[in-house]
Design an enzyme around this catalytic site. Structure first.
Site, mmCIF file in Angstrom:
data_model
loop_
_atom_site.group_PDB
_atom_site.id
_atom_site.type_symbol
_atom_site.label_atom_id
_atom_site.label_comp_id
_atom_site.label_asym_id
_atom_site.label_seq_id
_atom_site.Cartn_x
_atom_site.Cartn_y
_atom_site.Cartn_z
ATOM 1 N N HIS A 9 48.490 34.994 39.700
ATOM 2 C CA HIS A 9 48.249 36.369 40.159
ATOM 3 C C HIS A 9 48.166 37.298 38.944
ATOM 4 O O HIS A 9 48.993 37.195 38.035
ATOM 5 C CB HIS A 9 49.385 36.803 41.097
ATOM 6 C CG HIS A 9 49.160 38.156 41.665
ATOM 7 N ND1 HIS A 9 48.207 38.391 42.644
ATOM 8 C CD2 HIS A 9 49.722 39.352 41.388
ATOM 9 C CE1 HIS A 9 48.204 39.680 42.932
ATOM 10 N NE2 HIS A 9 49.113 40.282 42.185
ATOM 11 N N ARG A 40 42.332 33.198 50.385
ATOM 12 C CA ARG A 40 42.875 32.946 51.728
ATOM 13 C C ARG A 40 44.369 32.717 51.647
ATOM 14 O O ARG A 40 44.842 32.164 50.654
ATOM 15 C CB ARG A 40 42.260 31.679 52.333
ATOM 16 C CG ARG A 40 40.852 31.887 52.665
ATOM 17 C CD ARG A 40 40.216 30.740 53.395
ATOM 18 N NE ARG A 40 38.842 31.116 53.535
ATOM 19 C CZ ARG A 40 38.388 31.938 54.479
ATOM 20 N NH1 ARG A 40 39.204 32.390 55.410
ATOM 21 N NH2 ARG A 40 37.121 32.295 54.511
ATOM 22 N N GLY A 57 35.720 31.246 39.144
ATOM 23 C CA GLY A 57 36.206 29.931 38.719
ATOM 24 C C GLY A 57 36.519 29.800 37.238
ATOM 25 O O GLY A 57 36.561 28.683 36.715
ATOM 26 N N SER A 58 36.775 30.932 36.551
ATOM 27 C CA SER A 58 37.081 30.798 35.116
ATOM 28 C C SER A 58 38.425 30.092 34.905
ATOM 29 O O SER A 58 38.597 29.351 33.938
ATOM 30 C CB SER A 58 37.063 32.163 34.414
ATOM 31 O OG SER A 58 38.152 32.948 34.799
ATOM 32 N N ASN A 59 39.373 30.300 35.815
ATOM 33 C CA ASN A 59 40.648 29.581 35.688
ATOM 34 C C ASN A 59 40.460 28.090 35.955
ATOM 35 O O ASN A 59 41.069 27.255 35.285
ATOM 36 C CB ASN A 59 41.696 30.160 36.644
ATOM 37 C CG ASN A 59 42.346 31.397 36.073
ATOM 38 O OD1 ASN A 59 43.213 31.308 35.206
ATOM 39 N ND2 ASN A 59 41.909 32.560 36.530
ATOM 40 N N ILE A 76 47.472 30.654 52.569
ATOM 41 C CA ILE A 76 47.687 29.246 52.924
ATOM 42 C C ILE A 76 48.552 29.186 54.190
ATOM 43 O O ILE A 76 49.559 29.877 54.310
ATOM 44 C CB ILE A 76 48.358 28.515 51.733
ATOM 45 C CG1 ILE A 76 47.447 28.570 50.494
ATOM 46 C CG2 ILE A 76 48.706 27.077 52.092
ATOM 47 C CD1 ILE A 76 46.085 27.927 50.656
HETATM 48 C C1 GRF Z 1 42.304 35.687 38.656
HETATM 49 O O1 GRF Z 1 42.489 36.944 38.074
HETATM 50 C C2 GRF Z 1 43.536 35.254 39.401
HETATM 51 O O2 GRF Z 1 44.721 35.767 38.859
HETATM 52 C C3 GRF Z 1 43.318 35.831 40.781
HETATM 53 O O3 GRF Z 1 41.934 35.716 40.999
HETATM 54 C C4 GRF Z 1 41.247 35.725 39.758
HETATM 55 C C5 GRF Z 1 40.362 34.525 39.730
HETATM 56 O O4 GRF Z 1 39.478 34.537 38.632
HETATM 57 N N1 GRF Z 1 44.132 35.142 41.749
HETATM 58 P P1 GRF Z 1 38.570 33.264 38.352
HETATM 59 O O5 GRF Z 1 37.792 32.961 39.625
HETATM 60 O O6 GRF Z 1 39.481 32.126 37.973
HETATM 61 O O7 GRF Z 1 37.677 33.666 37.228
#
Ligand code: GRF
Length: 199
Positions: free
Chosen positions: A108, A90, A12-14, A92
């Site tokens: 991605h 998953r 969940g860092s994003n 969609i």
């Molecule tokens: C990221 O590298 C994103 O590009 C991919 O999954 C990873 C998720 O990282 N789809 P986080 O859970 O947001 O840290």
């Protein structure tokens, strides 16, 4: 101001970067985090940031359609207008795609269409690629596919490991995803003939 939902299965860092970046933005806010994995660290992050989250496990439902209908019910309660997949493991399905046409984004860790799939960073290293990057795109019915919104490349160094490369990729992701979301929220993205036009 539009409400967005971030979908996570893991770290969940994003999700955190998006929520932080939108805190002082008047175009969008994270109204909900949807998680399909009870072990996901993203759940702890949502608690700490006081962002509402819902855990919806696929195994509780007979099929994908029922699983997605439960998600849709939760999205409607929060008036969500944009879905951001952020490490949601998953594909969609038609139920969500039909309800949110051109309103689902994904990030991605490669320059699509290169290195699709769950191991993009390791695959780029194994392929001895000199360059890889990050892609934010609209989601369609295929995995890691759909009109590309933003891409940023980075060089792979000779001594890069999967960890060191992942770290630099995540730094880019944490800037690029909020940027794409703001473009969407400000109505600056149009999809024409399978291509994104930014105004
Ligand atoms: C990221 O590298 C994103 O590009 C991919 O999954 C990873 C998720 O990282 N789809 P986080 O859970 O947001 O840290």
């Amino acid at each position: 101001m539009i409400n967005i939902a971030v979908f996570c299965s893991g770290n969940g860092s994003n999700f955190q970067a998006i929520a932080d970046s939108l805190k002082h933005d008047s175009s969008a806010k994270v109204a909900l985090m949807v998680c399909d994995n009870p072990e996901a660290f993203a759940l702890e992050r949502s608690g700490k940031m006081s962002i509402k989250s819902v855990l919806i496990e696929r195994k509780r439902f007979k099929n994908k359609e029922e699983f997605e209908n439960e998600i849709i019910k939760n999205l409607r309660q929060e008036n969500v207008e944009l879905i951001c997949l952020a490490g949601f493991m998953r594909i969609i399905g038609p139920a969500l795609l039909k309800k949110y046409p051109n309103k689902i984004l994904n990030i991605h860790p490669a320059l699509l269409p290169a290195f699709k799939g769950a191991h993009a960073i390791g695959d780029a290293l194994k392929a001895r690629a000199l360059t890889t990057g990050v892609t934010v795109h609209f989601v369609d019915e295929q995995m890691d596919h759909g009109p590309i919104i933003l891409q940023q490349s980075l060089e792979i160094k000779d001594d890069d490991t999967e960890d060191s490369l992942a770290e630099r990729i995540h730094q880019i992701e944490h800037q690029l995803y909020p940027e794409a979301i703001k473009l969407f929220a400000e109505g600056k993205l149009k999809v024409e003939g399978g291509k994104v036009k930014i105004s």
